[in-house]
Write a protein that holds these residues in place. Sequence first.
Motif, PDB file in Angstrom:
ATOM      1  N   LEU A  53       0.836  -1.208   0.000  1.00 35.98           N
ATOM      2  CA  LEU A  53       0.000   0.000   0.000  1.00 35.98           C
ATOM      3  C   LEU A  53       0.871   1.257   0.000  1.00 35.98           C
ATOM      4  O   LEU A  53       0.434   2.315  -0.431  1.00 35.98           O
ATOM      5  N   VAL A 108      -2.904  -0.860  -5.889  1.00 37.91           N
ATOM      6  CA  VAL A 108      -3.599  -1.617  -4.844  1.00 37.91           C
ATOM      7  C   VAL A 108      -4.018  -0.642  -3.751  1.00 37.91           C
ATOM      8  O   VAL A 108      -3.375   0.385  -3.543  1.00 37.91           O
ATOM      9  N   SER A 109      -5.117  -0.958  -3.068  1.00 38.92           N
ATOM     10  CA  SER A 109      -5.544  -0.083  -1.976  1.00 38.92           C
ATOM     11  C   SER A 109      -5.966  -0.929  -0.784  1.00 38.92           C
ATOM     12  O   SER A 109      -6.015  -2.162  -0.857  1.00 38.92           O
ATOM     13  N   GLU A 110      -6.291  -0.260   0.297  1.00 39.78           N
ATOM     14  CA  GLU A 110      -6.537  -0.933   1.569  1.00 39.78           C
ATOM     15  C   GLU A 110      -7.532  -2.087   1.476  1.00 39.78           C
ATOM     16  O   GLU A 110      -7.349  -3.129   2.097  1.00 39.78           O
ATOM     17  N   ASN A 137      -7.870  -4.123  -0.717  1.00 43.52           N
ATOM     18  CA  ASN A 137      -7.308  -5.280  -1.418  1.00 43.52           C
ATOM     19  C   ASN A 137      -6.454  -6.167  -0.515  1.00 43.52           C
ATOM     20  O   ASN A 137      -5.978  -7.211  -0.951  1.00 43.52           O
ATOM     21  N   ARG A 165       3.307  -0.240   6.228  1.00 48.54           N
ATOM     22  CA  ARG A 165       3.058   0.475   4.989  1.00 48.54           C
ATOM     23  C   ARG A 165       4.301   1.196   4.494  1.00 48.54           C
ATOM     24  O   ARG A 165       4.541   1.302   3.306  1.00 48.54           O
ATOM     25  N   LEU A 222       2.877   8.690  -2.531  1.00 50.05           N
ATOM     26  CA  LEU A 222       3.527   7.422  -2.206  1.00 50.05           C
ATOM     27  C   LEU A 222       5.001   7.619  -1.850  1.00 50.05           C
ATOM     28  O   LEU A 222       5.764   6.668  -1.793  1.00 50.05           O
ATOM     29  N   GLU A 252      -8.670   8.794  -2.601  1.00 50.77           N
ATOM     30  CA  GLU A 252      -9.427   7.542  -2.531  1.00 50.77           C
ATOM     31  C   GLU A 252      -8.506   6.336  -2.399  1.00 50.77           C
ATOM     32  O   GLU A 252      -8.832   5.358  -1.755  1.00 50.77           O
ATOM     33  N   ARG A 253      -7.351   6.415  -3.062  1.00 52.25           N
ATOM     34  CA  ARG A 253      -6.503   5.220  -3.118  1.00 52.25           C
ATOM     35  C   ARG A 253      -5.395   5.212  -2.081  1.00 52.25           C
ATOM     36  O   ARG A 253      -4.939   4.148  -1.679  1.00 52.25           O
ATOM     37  N   VAL A 254      -4.921   6.374  -1.688  1.00 50.05           N
ATOM     38  CA  VAL A 254      -3.824   6.405  -0.716  1.00 50.05           C
ATOM     39  C   VAL A 254      -4.373   6.991   0.582  1.00 50.05           C
ATOM     40  O   VAL A 254      -4.555   8.200   0.700  1.00 50.05           O
ATOM     41  N   SER A 255      -4.650   6.125   1.538  1.00 46.57           N
ATOM     42  CA  SER A 255      -5.293   6.632   2.747  1.00 46.57           C
ATOM     43  C   SER A 255      -4.292   7.425   3.578  1.00 46.57           C
ATOM     44  O   SER A 255      -3.093   7.153   3.570  1.00 46.57           O
TER      45      SER A 255
END
Lengths: 532, 450
Positions: free
Chosen positions: A73, A79-81, A83, B11, B64, B108-111
């Motif tokens: 992640l 990919v996201s949480e 997944n 992470r 990221l 939405e994708r990277v919390s």
Amino acid sequence: MAEPKAEPKPEPKTKYDRQLRIWGEQGQSALEKASICLLNCGPTGSETLKNLVLGGIGSITVVDGSKVENGDLGNNFMVSESNLGQPKAKCVCAFLQELNDAVKAKFIEEHPVTLIDTNPSFFSQFTVVIATQLVEASMVKLDRICRDANVMLIFARSYGLSGFVRISVKEHTVIESKPDHFLDDLRLNNPWPELKKFTESIDLDTSDPVAHKHTPYILILVKMANDWAKAHNGKLPSTREEKREFKELIKAKTIAPDEDNYKEAIEASFKVFAPQGISSSNLKRILDDPCSEVDSCSSDFWVMVAALKEFIANEGGGEAPLEGSIPDMTSSTEIYINLQKLYQAKAEADFIIVGQRVRDILKKIGRDPLSISNDLIKSFCKNARKLTVCRYKSIEEEFNSPILPEMQKYLSDEEYSVAVGFYILLRAVDRFSANYNAFPGQFDGAMDEEISRLKTTAVSLLTDLGCNGSPLPEDLINEMCRYGAAELHAVAAYIGGVASQEVIKLITRQFVPMSGTFIFNGIDHKSQLLSL
Amino acid sequence: MADAGAHQSSRSRDLDKLLLRPGHLVGPAFEPGTELRDDIQEYARILVVGAGGLGCELLKDLALSGFRNLEVIDMDRIEVSNLNRQFLFRLEDVGKPKAEVAAKRVMERVSGVNIVPHFCRIEDKLDEFYSDFMIIVLGLDSIEARSYINEVACSFLEYDSNGNPREETMKPMVDGGTEGFKGHARVILPGITPCFQCTIWLFPPQVKYPLCTLAETPRTAPHCIEYAHLIKWDEVHSGKTFDPDNPQHMQWVYSEALKRAALFSIPGVTYTLTQGVVKNIIPAIASTNAIISAACALETLKIASGCSKTLSNYLTYNGVEGLHTKVTEFVRDKECLMCGPGIFMELETSDTLKMLMDKLGDEPQLLMSGVSVKHGGKTLYMQAPPELEAMTRSNLSISLFKLMEESPKGILHVTGTAGKPGKRQSCSTKLRVAFKGVAGIKDTDMAGGA
């Protein structure tokens, strides 16, 4: 996620407009026909594929045997949480499909290494295999498989702030190499009869000032070169003094200070001084290549090279077929258009002769004389001076017996020291992991011990390669252990970008793919290509 | 590959290697540790200018790379022709503001990442907005926009009495640009590495055709297109401005260009070429944007953390014929009016703003006309737009000493047109002014001058 959409889709032409301007309909159609296999879908692989899916690649198959974990992640956008725990190949594939529904996307949940070992014939269905994050042993095996199956292969790896990209294809031939800067093909030093005749029909010394300032430099130079040759035993200016004198003669023809055509003529006068015939060493090498002796197994490219060779030796009188286009230059519309037509007609005539020779050769080697399309032959003639052939050594050969003098040169050249250091260390970490079941610094603790082990491994690798006594910088060995096989997103995106750009060049057969091994240097960006 | 410990990976597994471990090939201020990582997450605020091909990539790459506080500014809306590379956008997003959609998709994708979108022109923001960020990353396609941000970032820069740039006033910029298979990435540390203005010559001049060629001796398809676009349009549509984004306008230019091409038997006019010439379209692909953005994001991380050396200072990438990358270390233009210490001027306390502006016209280094003046965040006089001019006109007759709150010295930012005749161009510079006979001025304050 992607729902079928009700509204009509906009012309795909609009969507791809910005890239069609680069590789045209033909390039696009080649991409849309291509099928790609990706091995390992960490960030390096996922980013490579993302760039190709956006561009409308035909189909993709994602092969990866791992499950999505927390660490993914932090470095992989695909990919996201939600997944977590799911097959990575499946999740990456689903996201990529969302980017472009024209692409056929599928995945196989399997470790690439297993696939390489157990099912080599799997790879023969693809146009290109993109192998990411593979260790040395698997690279060698896969390379052998793809070479046997004639499948194009590209390796990409990100490792801390370093990484590499390496193409492996036996031979890649390019007709449309589309170089940025290339000398135009005007034949000012060797005009064909029609151009000479046309030049004679124009009076350079016209008393009409408007006509005088709108005589294109092509005509000025052909005329003046002809006059010069008449006065100098048929020879064109060659010494510095003669060239200067020739330019002075042009200047003397100027009757008003605003005559851009005469300025252009002086600037372009070097085209008169250039030697006649084939000057590109690249083309000479292709003409001398053993592959230009063709047989029934020869590719279309080499059949056309054989025809080109015959043309140059016969009708061409030492010259390649004329390219047929002229740059814009100061001129009246009428003369310019007529000149344009003249160049086109000569190019067309040359193409017809080459085409006949191609058909004759095809017949001779027992192939259908019409099996190479006229469009292809035409493009070949137009680009004859820019043909390019790329050949890549097998991975096994490079790894076992790299070109030693090159290696020594890189090791002692400061410009290359970091890049070649990374090259050696990227190989050393694979040996390391084969011995110790983990990459140096992959887990915390015992860093000093790992550093000294990596150093020993690198030294023994250098010894095996025959480069005794060439020490690697200690700082770089430390650095490599610090990286601990990290796949950083920004580095992966860079490496993936490079790999996808090269894949596009391979598939479209336009532009020239990189040669050798590209070593990424993320410390100061002094990346290098190594030819080993 | 070892699988041990995989399930418990964190992470920041990969980034931690770079930020938590000491190294030898790192920046001078590098202090590895969890504190560094957490500080970057918590305090480093990065502005991404542009949410297009580079901007989309940059937002993803930065999100990221450990950054959690991002903002993005872009005035454009999504178009279909963006979709071959701007991967945060889908067909159903066409027409929506780029900045907003891009921010939403990455969040939405990277919390844990927060991205504030600004759907507006870069000029709409006050200088304070830009001064708030640690680093400004540029994903732009125009020289004008780059120059604007450069001017703002350089205006924050102050020099100490020895003429050295004060680090805390330095606003680093990281800039990327692409065209087809080629691109560049550069790091600008104002006062240390060259700013845009120092190396403005790096930008190639735009292709412009002489009007007499278009009107009298057209030879190529672009000549016919530009004739229709620049000459014929105005002849036929008196007063109506040509809008390149209006398909009807474009269609009209195309059909006129075709007529002209037929008249002169000139081949090659197509609709695609018409659009390309009129809108000056730069071809763009995903892969090149990915490479350049990644280089920019990596440099941003290095500036923020010191985790490695930085690019010094200009990287070019060319994938047309093989692959060529090159790092060039450009040097600052010591005379640069943008990132240099500026020009020193001594004034009487009674001198009015108008008198200062006249002096700028006489100043041999500048010969500046059409002057606008700012002090701190405040506009003292503005030439345009007319509303602003009218609002600030009354300041002209007020003494500058008063306008600068009676401080003995201070810094003004002046913009206008400067240079010798024939070489005049828009110019922006710092003006260090000091008032005669006011206590508090020491000789050292004037050192390191122009």
